[in-house]
Design a protein around this motif. Structure first.
Motif, PDB file in Angstrom:
ATOM      1  N   PHE A   1       0.818  -1.138   0.145  1.00 17.37           N
ATOM      2  CA  PHE A   1      -0.148   0.118  -0.089  1.00 17.37           C
ATOM      3  C   PHE A   1       0.794   1.181  -0.170  1.00 17.37           C
ATOM      4  O   PHE A   1       0.512   2.187  -0.547  1.00 17.37           O
ATOM      5  N   GLU A   2       2.094   1.341   0.865  1.00 21.31           N
ATOM      6  CA  GLU A   2       2.689   2.410   0.829  1.00 21.31           C
ATOM      7  C   GLU A   2       3.461   2.735  -0.574  1.00 21.31           C
ATOM      8  O   GLU A   2       3.704   3.764  -1.029  1.00 21.31           O
ATOM      9  N   HIS A   3       3.996   1.698  -1.154  1.00 22.92           N
ATOM     10  CA  HIS A   3       4.583   1.629  -2.337  1.00 22.92           C
ATOM     11  C   HIS A   3       3.540   2.014  -3.725  1.00 22.92           C
ATOM     12  O   HIS A   3       3.951   3.038  -4.496  1.00 22.92           O
ATOM     13  N   ALA A   4       2.427   1.767  -3.621  1.00 20.99           N
ATOM     14  CA  ALA A   4       1.283   1.970  -4.499  1.00 20.99           C
ATOM     15  C   ALA A   4       0.932   3.605  -4.286  1.00 20.99           C
ATOM     16  O   ALA A   4       0.808   4.249  -5.398  1.00 20.99           O
ATOM     17  N   LEU A   5       0.989   4.099  -2.988  1.00 19.86           N
ATOM     18  CA  LEU A   5       0.699   5.519  -2.858  1.00 19.86           C
ATOM     19  C   LEU A   5       1.897   6.364  -3.331  1.00 19.86           C
ATOM     20  O   LEU A   5       1.807   7.324  -4.180  1.00 19.86           O
ATOM     21  N   ALA A   6       3.093   5.804  -3.006  1.00 21.12           N
ATOM     22  CA  ALA A   6       4.217   6.670  -3.632  1.00 21.12           C
ATOM     23  C   ALA A   6       4.499   6.724  -4.934  1.00 21.12           C
ATOM     24  O   ALA A   6       5.096   7.682  -5.556  1.00 21.12           O
ATOM     25  N   THR A   7       4.042   5.771  -5.792  1.00 20.76           N
ATOM     26  CA  THR A   7       4.195   5.732  -7.284  1.00 20.76           C
ATOM     27  C   THR A   7       2.757   5.461  -7.893  1.00 20.76           C
ATOM     28  O   THR A   7       2.464   4.825  -8.668  1.00 20.76           O
ATOM     29  N   ARG A   8       1.981   6.672  -7.314  1.00 23.76           N
ATOM     30  CA  ARG A   8       0.629   6.362  -7.932  1.00 23.76           C
ATOM     31  C   ARG A   8       0.296   6.734  -9.397  1.00 23.76           C
ATOM     32  O   ARG A   8      -0.333   5.863 -10.096  1.00 23.76           O
ATOM     33  N   ALA A   9       1.146   7.476 -10.019  1.00 27.52           N
ATOM     34  CA  ALA A   9       1.112   7.805 -11.396  1.00 27.52           C
ATOM     35  C   ALA A   9       1.612   6.251 -12.175  1.00 27.52           C
ATOM     36  O   ALA A   9       0.668   6.052 -13.092  1.00 27.52           O
ATOM     37  N   MET A  10       2.677   5.458 -11.792  1.00 28.27           N
ATOM     38  CA  MET A  10       3.106   4.289 -12.083  1.00 28.27           C
ATOM     39  C   MET A  10       1.746   3.335 -12.056  1.00 28.27           C
ATOM     40  O   MET A  10       1.772   2.330 -12.907  1.00 28.27           O
ATOM     41  N   HIS A  11       1.520   3.420 -10.850  1.00 33.48           N
ATOM     42  CA  HIS A  11       0.491   2.278 -10.626  1.00 33.48           C
ATOM     43  C   HIS A  11      -0.743   2.534 -11.311  1.00 33.48           C
ATOM     44  O   HIS A  11      -1.390   1.460 -11.821  1.00 33.48           O
ATOM     45  N   ARG A  12      -1.476   3.778 -11.439  1.00 35.11           N
ATOM     46  CA  ARG A  12      -2.559   3.844 -12.563  1.00 35.11           C
ATOM     47  C   ARG A  12      -2.251   3.552 -13.951  1.00 35.11           C
ATOM     48  O   ARG A  12      -3.142   3.211 -14.640  1.00 35.11           O
ATOM     49  N   ALA A  13      -0.971   3.804 -14.505  1.00 36.01           N
ATOM     50  CA  ALA A  13      -0.684   3.395 -15.603  1.00 36.01           C
ATOM     51  C   ALA A  13      -0.512   2.108 -15.829  1.00 36.01           C
ATOM     52  O   ALA A  13      -0.882   1.524 -16.954  1.00 36.01           O
ATOM     53  N   LEU A  14       0.262   1.326 -15.161  1.00 34.43           N
ATOM     54  CA  LEU A  14       0.347  -0.042 -15.325  1.00 34.43           C
ATOM     55  C   LEU A  14      -0.793  -0.965 -14.961  1.00 34.43           C
ATOM     56  O   LEU A  14      -1.130  -2.060 -15.508  1.00 34.43           O
ATOM     57  N   ILE A  15      -1.562  -0.602 -13.868  1.00 34.76           N
ATOM     58  CA  ILE A  15      -2.645  -1.364 -13.407  1.00 34.76           C
ATOM     59  C   ILE A  15      -3.960  -1.036 -13.594  1.00 34.76           C
ATOM     60  O   ILE A  15      -4.850  -1.552 -13.454  1.00 34.76           O
TER      61      ILE A  15
ATOM     62  N   PHE B   1      -6.267  -6.182  -4.451  1.00 34.11           N
ATOM     63  CA  PHE B   1      -6.279  -5.239  -5.707  1.00 34.11           C
ATOM     64  C   PHE B   1      -7.573  -4.396  -5.736  1.00 34.11           C
ATOM     65  O   PHE B   1      -7.411  -3.088  -6.072  1.00 34.11           O
ATOM     66  N   GLU B   2      -8.609  -5.053  -5.437  1.00 33.38           N
ATOM     67  CA  GLU B   2     -10.018  -4.240  -5.578  1.00 33.38           C
ATOM     68  C   GLU B   2      -9.836  -3.043  -4.617  1.00 33.38           C
ATOM     69  O   GLU B   2     -10.292  -1.779  -5.008  1.00 33.38           O
ATOM     70  N   VAL B   3      -9.371  -3.438  -3.522  1.00 30.52           N
ATOM     71  CA  VAL B   3      -9.132  -2.088  -2.247  1.00 30.52           C
ATOM     72  C   VAL B   3      -8.165  -1.239  -2.656  1.00 30.52           C
ATOM     73  O   VAL B   3      -8.658   0.015  -2.595  1.00 30.52           O
ATOM     74  N   MET B   4      -7.305  -1.569  -3.351  1.00 28.98           N
ATOM     75  CA  MET B   4      -5.971  -0.651  -3.536  1.00 28.98           C
ATOM     76  C   MET B   4      -6.776   0.286  -4.891  1.00 28.98           C
ATOM     77  O   MET B   4      -6.413   1.481  -4.885  1.00 28.98           O
ATOM     78  N   HIS B   5      -7.353  -0.471  -5.857  1.00 27.95           N
ATOM     79  CA  HIS B   5      -7.731   0.401  -6.962  1.00 27.95           C
ATOM     80  C   HIS B   5      -8.770   1.417  -6.507  1.00 27.95           C
ATOM     81  O   HIS B   5      -8.398   2.599  -6.874  1.00 27.95           O
TER      82      HIS B   5
END
Length: 203
Positions: free
Chosen positions: A94-108, A156-160
């Motif tokens: 969760f920490e990594h997803a928040l820190a790399t939000r743009a990357m996460h949204r682009a890839l996932i 993944f659903e919670v993170m999205h």
């Protein structure tokens, strides 16, 4: 030119190409992005692109590998913690997803929720390993496979939802809620003794 300078230049060029891909995916979606688009965004020539990557799929894989590197490093350093209440990997995810939000949204991200295989497999590996340590099930058991898929899907659903809606919840709080809803139920189901027919029921 010294080898160190060449290595730094290679790393810089690859970084620019990966950043360009991520930015373009956010803007127009992966399928619509072309190598020409990437080169224009990164301000490099096509020959330079092909010096580093044979196609945009390989560039995407490299971006994913770079995205996962901090998590893999953390996994190697800490390993699983079977004595800890809850999953030991999820807070850092969760920490990594928040820190790399743009990357996460682009890839996932995206409406189809097409999670890259590399990311899905890494998360599944962490879940399966920790559930194996906690429950004593062998990794090939049906119960463990069902539990793993359940936890991965929920994560993944919670993170999205958390990232897509810019929810004002810290990584620690979203992880705590996730653990409370998922961990105890899965642990109880895996710990339940089987009945005479081989089915498991909560004790």
């Amino acid at each position: 030119m010294p080898v160190g300078s060449i290595d730094r230049r290679v790393a810089r060029t690859r970084g620019l190409l990966q950043q360009a891909l991520v930015k373009l995916i956010v803007e127009k979606g992966y399928a619509a992005v072309t190598v020409e688009d990437i080169c224009r965004q990164a301000n490099v020539g096509r020959s330079t692109f092909y010096t580093h990557y044979p196609d945009k799929d390989c560039l995407r894989k490299a971006a994913i590998d770079q995205h996962l590197k901090p998590l893999r490093t953390s996994d190697t350093r800490h390993g699983s913690q079977p004595d800890t209440k809850g999953f030991s990997f999820s807070r850092s995810v969760f920490e990594h997803a928040l820190a790399t939000r743009a990357m996460h949204r682009a890839l996932i991200g995206g409406s189809k929720r097409e999670t890259p295989e590399e990311i899905h497999d890494w998360i599944s590996q962490q879940v399966r390993r920790e559930l194996t340590d906690l429950s004593g099930h062998c990794e090939s058991s049906i119960e463990l496979e069902i539990a793993t898929r359940f936890v991965v899907g929920a994560l993944f659903e919670v993170m999205h939802w958390w990232l897509d809606h810019d929810a004002d919840i810290s990584p620690a709080d979203i992880d705590r809620t996730f653990q409370q809803m998922v961990f105890d139920g899965v642990k109880t189901a895996l710990d339940a003794p089987p009945d005479a027919g081989g089915k498991r029921h909560p004790s």
